[in-house]
Enzyme design. Structure first.
Site, PDB file in Angstrom:
ATOM      1  N   LYS A 108      44.517  33.804  42.811  1.00  9.21           N
ATOM      2  CA  LYS A 108      44.366  32.411  42.377  1.00  9.21           C
ATOM      3  C   LYS A 108      44.704  32.250  40.896  1.00  9.21           C
ATOM      4  O   LYS A 108      45.027  31.157  40.449  1.00  9.21           O
ATOM      5  CB  LYS A 108      42.974  31.904  42.710  1.00  9.21           C
ATOM      6  CG  LYS A 108      42.784  31.855  44.221  1.00  9.21           C
ATOM      7  CD  LYS A 108      41.617  31.072  44.690  1.00  9.21           C
ATOM      8  CE  LYS A 108      41.658  30.884  46.197  1.00  9.21           C
ATOM      9  NZ  LYS A 108      41.755  32.162  46.957  1.00  9.21           N
TER      10      LYS A 108
HETATM   11  C1  LIG Z   1      42.256  32.263  48.306  1.00  9.85           C
HETATM   12  C2  LIG Z   1      42.535  33.643  48.824  1.00  9.85           C
HETATM   13  C3  LIG Z   1      43.277  33.862  50.012  1.00  9.85           C
HETATM   14  C4  LIG Z   1      43.791  32.734  50.865  1.00  9.85           C
HETATM   15  O1  LIG Z   1      44.862  32.041  50.270  1.00  9.85           O
HETATM   16  P1  LIG Z   1      45.256  30.580  50.818  1.00  9.85           P
HETATM   17  O2  LIG Z   1      46.257  30.090  49.857  1.00  9.85           O
HETATM   18  O3  LIG Z   1      43.982  29.782  50.788  1.00  9.85           O
HETATM   19  O4  LIG Z   1      45.778  30.757  52.194  1.00  9.85           O
HETATM   20  C5  LIG Z   1      43.514  35.169  50.395  1.00  9.85           C
HETATM   21  N1  LIG Z   1      43.022  36.214  49.689  1.00  9.85           N
HETATM   22  C6  LIG Z   1      42.301  36.050  48.559  1.00  9.85           C
HETATM   23  C7  LIG Z   1      41.759  37.240  47.850  1.00  9.85           C
HETATM   24  C8  LIG Z   1      42.043  34.759  48.077  1.00  9.85           C
HETATM   25  O5  LIG Z   1      41.311  34.609  46.964  1.00  9.85           O
END
Ligand SMILES: *Cc1c(COP(=O)(O)O)cnc(C)c1O
Length: 488
Positions: A108
Site C-alpha cells: 500500500k
Molecule cells: C491490501 C493488500 C492486498 C490486497 O490488495 P487489493 O488491492 O485490495 O486487492 C494484498 N496483500 C496485502 C499485504 C495487502 O496489504
C-alpha cells in the site's frame, strides 16, 4: 479527459476533483472516460527510470493535476529500502515483483506515499484554500501506510482510527509511534465496523462545512494510478534481464482483496502493456474466484479470518470499475448490479460480459494450509521467503502454470514476511512465541533474511498516540481536533 462515475456518466469530474472527492456523489467510483494509451514503445519504456516512468503514467491518467514529476520525487525518493523501489526477483521459473520495500513494508506504500502529494496538488488545481483532512478507519495495514505517506506532507492532515485490541501488537506499535505534526491516531472501543461507521458519520456531519475531508481508501483514483506504473516497471525489468522479447506477453498473478492491485494491471494492459492473463488469487474468502467462474457475485457467505488478513474481504469495491470497463461503459448496468448487491446481497452479470471478463482473467484460491505449504517448500528449495499473501498467489500460480501455454509469469508480492512473523513461523514449523516482536527476531535468527529497518526499530520508538475513545465520541473528537492549530 474527464472522469465519470461508474454508475452515471452524467456525474463527471476533472481528475483533480475526482482525487479530492474519492467517491462520486452517486456512490459510484470514478473512472476515466477512456483509458489513455501510454504511448510507450519498447525503446521508450526501456529508456525511463522508475521515477520518470511513474510520472509518465500518472500524467496520462491524471491530466490537469500539476507538478506530477515533483510529486513522484517527493513521495518516493529516499523512503524505500534500496535504489530499486520494486525489485523483480527470479524464483524458480517465475518472477516475484516485490512491492513491499517502502516505509511500512507493505505494497500500500506504493500508492500512499504519492497520494498526499496528489491530493495537495489537486487542491491547488481547483483553487482550494483550506487544508485537506484525511480520515481513515483501519483494520491494520492501511492506517499505517496512510500515516507514513501523509506525515509532514504539505496542506494535509491525517487521522486514523483503529479498533482497540483488534490489530496485532506490531501493527499497533507501527501506528502509535508515528511521528509528524499533522498526524493523529486514536483507538476506538469497538471493532473495525464500529470505527468504519464512525468515520462515515463524521463524513456526513461535515458535509458543507469549511473542513475538506478526504479518504485514503483504495477506491480513490489517486491510489489506483500509481499502481499502474509498477506493472510497466516490472515488464521493463524482464526486458532488461532478457527474459522476454519486445512485445511478448507476460501473465501477472495477484493476491487480491479489494481488487485494486489487479485492476491496475488491467489498466496497464489497456494502456498498451503486453499483459497476457491476469490471475486473481483468493484465500478462503473466495468471493472473487466464484464470481470469475460463475458470473455470480454473492456476499451472503461466511467471513473467514485467515493468515492473509488483507485479503479477508466480502465486498471487493474495485470490481465495480472492471464491470464498467468490460461492459464498454454501461453505467446503467453497473448501477443496477450494485443496487442488487446492496439490496439482495448478490448480482449476476450477463453471459456475454462474463465471457469477456474470462477472456482476460483467470483465478484460483488457496487456503492457509496450502499457503503455508508453499512458504515452506519455496524456502527449503530456494531460500526465498514470501509472506502469507504472496504465498496464496504463488500456490495459485503453481496450479495455473500448467495451463499458461508457457507464458512468463510475474507473481506480485504484497508484504514483507516480517509483517506476519507469527504466521511465518507456523508455516516453517517453528514454535511461535507470545510476543510479536520476539517472533520477528526468531524469524530472522532462523532464516537470516534481514528485518526491514522500519520494523526493526519499532520496539525502541516512543508511543506518541494514546487516545482511546468511544465510537459515539468520534464526531466530537474530530471536531475538536480539526480546530487545533497543530497536533504536535
Ligand atoms: C491490501 C493488500 C492486498 C490486497 O490488495 P487489493 O488491492 O485490495 O486487492 C494484498 N496483500 C496485502 C499485504 C495487502 O496489504
Amino acid at each position: 479527459m474527464q472522469y465519470f462515475s461508474t454508475r452515471s456518466k452524467t456525474e463527471t469530474a476533472a481528475a483533480a476533483e475526482a482525487i479530492l472527492q474519492g467517491l462520486a456523489p452517486d456512490g459510484g467510483l470514478y473512472v476515466p472516460a477512456a483509458i489513455p494509451d501510454a504511448q510507450l514503445d519498447d525503446a521508450a519504456l526501456l529508456s525511463l527510470d522508475q521515477y520518470a516512468l511513474t510520472a509518465h503514467i500518472l500524467k496520462k491518467l491524471l491530466p490537469g493535476v500539476p507538478n506530477i514529476a515533483a510529486s513522484v520525487e517527493a513521495g518516493y525518493r529516499g523512503k524505500f529500502e534500496g535504489e530499486d523501489l520494486t525489485p523483480t526477483v527470479p524464483v524458480q521459473n517465475a518472477h516475484v515483483l516485490e512491492l513491499y520495500h517502502g516505509p511500512t513494508s507493505a505494497f500500500k506504500d506504493m500508492a500512499l506515499c504519492l497520494l498526499p502529494y496528489l491530493v495537495a496538488e489537486s487542491g491547488k488545481a481547483v483553487g482550494q484554500k483550506e487544508d485537506v483532512l484525511v480520515l481513515t478507519a483501519t483494520s491494520g495495514d492501511t492506517g499505517k501506510a496512510a500515516l507514513a505517506g501523509f506525515a509532514n506532507a504539505p496542506h494535509t492532515r491525517v487521522m486514523v482510527f483503529y479498533p482497540d485490541g483488534g490489530v496485532s501488537e506490531v501493527q499497533r506499535a507501527q501506528m502509535v509511534t508515528q511521528e509528524g505534526d499533522n498526524v493523529c491516531v486514536a483507538a476506538v472501543k469497538g471493532n473495525f465496523d464500529d470505527a468504519q461507521r464512525g468515520v462515515k458519520e463524521v463524513f456526513s456531519a461535515f458535509k458543507g462545512t469549511h473542513v475538506r475531508l478526504s479518504s485514503a481508501n483504495s477506491i480513490n483514483i489517486g491510489r489506483l494510478a500509481p499502481q499502474v506504473a509498477y506493472y510497466f516497471k516490472a515488464y521493463a525489468d524482464l526486458r532488461r534481464q532478457g527474459t522476454v522479447k519486445a512485445g511478448e506477453q507476460v501473465d501477472f498473478v495477484v493476491p487480491t482483496g479489494n481488487f485494486g492491485n489487479i485492476l491496475a494491471g488491467y489498466i496497464a494492459k489497456k494502456m498498451g502493456l503486453p499483459v497476457g492473463t491476469l490471475v486473481c488469487a483468493s484465500n478462503e474468502n473466495d468471493v472473487l474466484t466464484e464470481f470469475l467462474q460463475t458470473g455470480v457475485y454473492d456476499r451472503r457467505r461466511t467471513f473467514h479470518k485467515t493468515a492473509s488478513p488483507s485479503m479477508d474481504i466480502l465486498v471487493s469495491s474495485n470490481l465495480e470499475r472492471l464491470l464498467y470497463f468490460a461492459s464498454d461503459g454501461d453505467d446503467a448496468l453497473v448501477a443496477s448490479l450494485m443496487k442488487d448487491l446492496s439490496e439482495k446481497g448478490f448480482y449476476k452479470v450477463p453471459d456475454a460480459l462474463l465471457q469477456k471478463i474470462q477472456s482476460e482473467f483467470a483465478c484460483g484460491k488457496a487456503d492457509d494450509a496450502q499457503a503455508f505449504d508453499a512458504i515452506r517448500r519455496v524456502w527449503e528449495e530456494e531460500q526465498y521467503l514470501m509472506d502469507p499473501h504472496t504465498a496464496v498467489a504463488w500456490r495459485v500460480y503453481e496450479d495455473y502454470r500448467k495451463k499458461s501455454e508457457g507464458r512468463r509469469a510475474v507473481i506480485l508480492s504484497t508484504a514483507s514476511p516480517y509483517k506476519f512473523a507469527p504466521a511465518m513461523l507456523t508455516a516453517l514449523h517453528i514454535e511461535v512465541p507470545e510476543s510479536g516482536f520476539r517472533a520477528m527476531e526468531l524469524l530472522h535468527e532462523r532464516t537470516g533474511v534481514p528485518v526491514p529497518a522500519g520494523l526493526a526499530s519499532l520496539k525502541e520508538k516512543a508511543v506518541r498516540h494514546k487516545d482511546v475513545i468511544d465510537p459515539k465520541a468520534m464526531l466530537s473528537y474530530v471536531e475538536e481536533k480539526s480546530l487545533q492549530e497543530s497536533w504536535r
